[in-house]
Design a protein around this motif. Structure first.
Motif, PDB file in Angstrom:
ATOM      1  N   TRP A  20      -2.972   0.480   1.666  1.00 46.68           N
ATOM      2  CA  TRP A  20      -2.305   1.926   1.294  1.00 46.68           C
ATOM      3  C   TRP A  20      -3.292   2.526   0.302  1.00 46.68           C
ATOM      4  O   TRP A  20      -2.463   2.772  -0.934  1.00 46.68           O
ATOM      5  CB  TRP A  20      -1.027   1.796   0.891  1.00 46.68           C
ATOM      6  CG  TRP A  20      -0.047   1.055   1.858  1.00 46.68           C
ATOM      7  CD1 TRP A  20       0.243  -0.192   2.273  1.00 46.68           C
ATOM      8  CD2 TRP A  20       0.512   1.912   2.920  1.00 46.68           C
ATOM      9  NE1 TRP A  20       1.128  -0.320   3.321  1.00 46.68           N
ATOM     10  CE2 TRP A  20       1.273   0.892   3.857  1.00 46.68           C
ATOM     11  CE3 TRP A  20       0.502   3.372   3.401  1.00 46.68           C
ATOM     12  CZ2 TRP A  20       1.927   1.549   4.793  1.00 46.68           C
ATOM     13  CZ3 TRP A  20       1.071   3.827   4.306  1.00 46.68           C
ATOM     14  CH2 TRP A  20       1.971   2.943   5.170  1.00 46.68           C
ATOM     15  N   LEU A  25      -2.282   6.630   2.740  1.00 46.44           N
ATOM     16  CA  LEU A  25      -0.783   6.702   2.574  1.00 46.44           C
ATOM     17  C   LEU A  25      -0.354   8.220   3.045  1.00 46.44           C
ATOM     18  O   LEU A  25       0.759   8.456   3.697  1.00 46.44           O
ATOM     19  CB  LEU A  25      -0.383   6.854   1.137  1.00 46.44           C
ATOM     20  CG  LEU A  25       0.896   7.054   0.786  1.00 46.44           C
ATOM     21  CD1 LEU A  25       1.805   6.013   1.606  1.00 46.44           C
ATOM     22  CD2 LEU A  25       1.277   7.008  -0.905  1.00 46.44           C
ATOM     23  N   GLU A  28      -0.657   8.228   6.930  1.00 46.12           N
ATOM     24  CA  GLU A  28       0.301   7.578   7.418  1.00 46.12           C
ATOM     25  C   GLU A  28       1.929   8.235   7.416  1.00 46.12           C
ATOM     26  O   GLU A  28       2.427   8.252   8.331  1.00 46.12           O
ATOM     27  CB  GLU A  28       0.668   6.203   6.832  1.00 46.12           C
ATOM     28  CG  GLU A  28      -0.435   5.008   7.153  1.00 46.12           C
ATOM     29  CD  GLU A  28      -0.546   4.730   8.342  1.00 46.12           C
ATOM     30  OE1 GLU A  28       0.536   4.718   9.010  1.00 46.12           O
ATOM     31  OE2 GLU A  28      -1.606   4.105   8.813  1.00 46.12           O
ATOM     32  N   CYS A  29       2.093   8.698   6.499  1.00 43.97           N
ATOM     33  CA  CYS A  29       3.139   9.484   6.146  1.00 43.97           C
ATOM     34  C   CYS A  29       3.300  11.007   7.151  1.00 43.97           C
ATOM     35  O   CYS A  29       4.202  11.286   7.749  1.00 43.97           O
ATOM     36  CB  CYS A  29       3.564  10.192   4.754  1.00 43.97           C
ATOM     37  SG  CYS A  29       3.631   8.916   3.507  1.00 43.97           S
ATOM     38  N   ALA A  33       5.795  11.254  10.317  1.00 46.05           N
ATOM     39  CA  ALA A  33       6.647  12.479  10.562  1.00 46.05           C
ATOM     40  C   ALA A  33       6.548  13.265  11.733  1.00 46.05           C
ATOM     41  O   ALA A  33       7.633  13.519  12.417  1.00 46.05           O
ATOM     42  CB  ALA A  33       6.511  13.610   9.600  1.00 46.05           C
ATOM     43  N   ALA A  61      10.020   6.418  12.491  1.00 46.77           N
ATOM     44  CA  ALA A  61       9.419   6.821  11.066  1.00 46.77           C
ATOM     45  C   ALA A  61       9.093   5.444  10.188  1.00 46.77           C
ATOM     46  O   ALA A  61       8.088   5.243   9.937  1.00 46.77           O
ATOM     47  CB  ALA A  61      10.155   7.851  10.473  1.00 46.77           C
ATOM     48  N   LEU A  65       5.754   3.414   9.665  1.00 46.87           N
ATOM     49  CA  LEU A  65       5.158   3.104   8.081  1.00 46.87           C
ATOM     50  C   LEU A  65       5.126   1.554   7.830  1.00 46.87           C
ATOM     51  O   LEU A  65       4.143   1.251   7.075  1.00 46.87           O
ATOM     52  CB  LEU A  65       6.119   3.674   7.178  1.00 46.87           C
ATOM     53  CG  LEU A  65       6.287   5.106   6.980  1.00 46.87           C
ATOM     54  CD1 LEU A  65       7.253   5.685   6.111  1.00 46.87           C
ATOM     55  CD2 LEU A  65       4.922   5.652   6.553  1.00 46.87           C
TER      56      LEU A  65
END
Length: 561
Positions: A20, A25, A28-29, A33, A61, A65
């Motif tokens: 990460w 990060l 990935e977010c 989404a 979601a 993650l």
């Protein structure tokens, strides 16, 4: 293990700093989404409620993650979610790709994908309340294409990258080991050569120095003879000092043990003394200097001196009595040393019997210049001869070259001190071995990978062909054209009507018996789908009811698909 420890361990696995970084990060977010929005929108479009759509979006979601830290759990959960929802299949290839490269062990990966397959197919059949072999084959085919194939591809790619890194590390280790061995071999050979030079030449030079020293004080010599003997004695002493320095450099890269604390005179700064000696010997030599003096690498400093020394020696042997010009120029990017003489006198060059020459002087100079990344020019010019060298200043370290070009001018790899190794030229160079290994591994890997991919594609093509044929067959049994429906009249014999209609024994009509208006009492009904297709979320159904061998009712109605 208590719940707190388990939760902390799970959190560390999910938020591993190695997996990460900040940029990862953010990516990935953003991906989570986008997938959540797509799945939520797909559930709403399928006619499901807001609560179920929101739950599916949140679940997707979260699974997106945590897929890197919990690959097995994510794969199983996504398979279950894909079976009970309408749009979660979008996440299945992503979860399979992540699981394929991160699950340790073949058996563990096989178990994870096998369990996910069983759950996906079983829940799909349960939610649709169908158990036909056709749906079983179709669900298996879908899971193989969108889960197993990405997982296998990811696992193969990861293993190949790991193999490549291992081979690169092995190659680097072999290179370091071979350089160390080559450096040790060079050191031993230098020490042997230095010992031979010290034992043979050192003894002879010392004997010459002693004999000329004794001869210099002989009273029977004239003044001119005594001066000549003094020159010979000084030359022999200087040669003995040079020999000791060379022996020291050959042994361990330092000056000879008897050289003392004073720096050697055989550097660019000593060219003036070399010119003075030549003038004292009767040569017509002038020295020209230009540019601001700069610090030089030891090898460059010594090479510049040797170029002038060789040029003066050649001019004395081959063009005695001609004027000689020695130039030392400190250019912005390199040191230029030059020795030029005019045409030979009327007596011509000295014959070989009078001037002994090994013929290796210029060859040695070219090699010396090449070792420091410079170039040498030697050739006739305006009736005379010119010897010039262009030597780069460098950073204070000697350089080495292992190419055949002469005009290199500082394009060579750095050369370390003796014994430390350096570039090694060998027909069995590990770099060549590495290329051979990689070509073999690559070809073998490509053959194996292509073979596996071909088998998978053939299997999938066969399954797709069977599924397509089965779909067409099931469709023919369940679909009816409106014109046929309109041509059928109530009261016709049952057998005549059934001969004009499909059998209706299809997976697509299995759930139509309990839908629509109530059937006439004691009647046997046949429900078929309209070939006109669906009307949004509804299908048009044609129902024919028979009793006492006759058609007693035909009816058209819509049902939710």
């Amino acid at each position: 293990m208590d719940a707190t420890s388990w939760a902390r361990g799970l959190w560390r696995r999910v938020t591993d700093p190695v997996d990460w970084p900040r940029r990862r990060l953010l990516w990935e977010c953003l991906l989570a989404a986008v997938l959540a929005l797509l799945v939520g929108w797909g559930e709403l479009a399928g006619g499901h409620g807001l609560l179920r759509s929101a739950g599916a979006a949140v679940g997707v979601a979260v699974l997106s993650l945590v897929r890197r830290g919990l690959p097995v759990t994510t794969l199983v959960a996504v398979s279950v979610l894909s079976a009970v929802t309408d749009a979660a299949e979008l996440v299945l290839p992503l979860a399979a790709w992540s699981a394929g490269r991160r699950i340790d062990g073949v058996l563990k990966a096989l178990g994870a994908f096998g369990t996910s397959l069983v759950l996906y197919v079983g829940l799909s059949l349960w939610t649709q309340q169908r158990s036909a072999p056709f749906l079983l084959v179709l669900g298996t085919l879908f899971f193989l294409v969108f889960a197993v194939v990405p997982g296998l591809a990811s696992r193969y790619w990861t293993q190949r990258r790991t193999l490549l890194q291992t081979l690169q590390e092995r190659n680097a280790h072999l290179l370091r080991e071979r350089q160390m061995i080559a450096g040790q071999a060079r050191m031993r050979e230098r020490q042997r050569i230095a010992q031979d030079m010290h034992d043979s030449l050192g003894h002879q030079l010392a004997l010459i120095a002693v004999q000329t020293g004794a001869l210099e004080v002989d009273r029977e010599l004239t003044g001119r003879q005594r001066e000549a003997v003094a020159v010979l004695r000084q030359a022999s002493v200087a040669a003995m000092h040079e020999l000791r320095e060379v022996v020291g450099i050959l042994k361990d890269g330092t000056l000879g043990e008897d050289s003392g604390a004073e720096p050697p005179a055989r550097v660019v700064a000593g060219i003036g003394g070399l010119v003075d000696s030549a003038v004292a010997a009767g040569m017509r030599v002038t020295l020209e200097r230009s540019g601001e003096a700069r610090p030089l690498a030891p090898a460059v400093d010594h090479a510049g001196y040797r170029i002038v020394q060789e040029g003066l020696t050649n001019a004395y042997k081959h063009a005695p009595g001609t004027p000689i010009t020695v130039a030392v120029r400190f250019e912005p990017d390199s040191l230029v040393v030059e020795v030029a003489n005019g045409p030979a006198g009327p007596d011509g060059p000295v014959r070989s019997e009078e001037a002994v020459s090994g013929g290796q002087g210029l060859t040695g100079l070219r090699e010396r210049a090449r070792l420091v990344g410079g170039i040498i020019f030697a050739g006739p010019v305006e009736g005379g001869f010119r010897l010039a060298g262009m030597l780069p200043y460098g950073s204070g370290e000697a350089r080495a070259t292992f190419v055949d070009t002469e005009d290199d001018l500082r394009q060579q790899p750095a050369w370390g001190t003796p014994g430390e190794g350096g570039p090694v030229i060998d027909r069995l160079d590990p770099r060549e071995e590495f290329k051979d290994i990689m070509s073999t591994r690559k070809s073998n890997g490509c053959v194996i990978g292509c073979g596996i991919a071909l088998l998978i594609l053939v299997g999938l093509a066969a399954l797709a062909f069977l599924a397509l044929g089965k779909t067409i067959e099931e469709t023919d049994k369940a679909m009816l054209d409106r014109s046929v429906y309109d041509s059928v009249k109530v009261g016709e014999p049952e057998q005549r009507v059934r001969d004009r209609l499909p059998s209706g024994k299809s997976v697509f009509t299995a759930d139509l018996k309990d839908k629509g208006p109530a059937q006439p009492a004691g009647a046997s009904c046949l429900s078929l789908l309209s070939s006109e297709g669906s009307k949004g979320t509804e299908d048009t159904v044609f129902r024919f009811c028979f009793k006492d061998g006759k058609l007693i009712e035909k009816r058209e109605f819509d049902v939710q698909n």
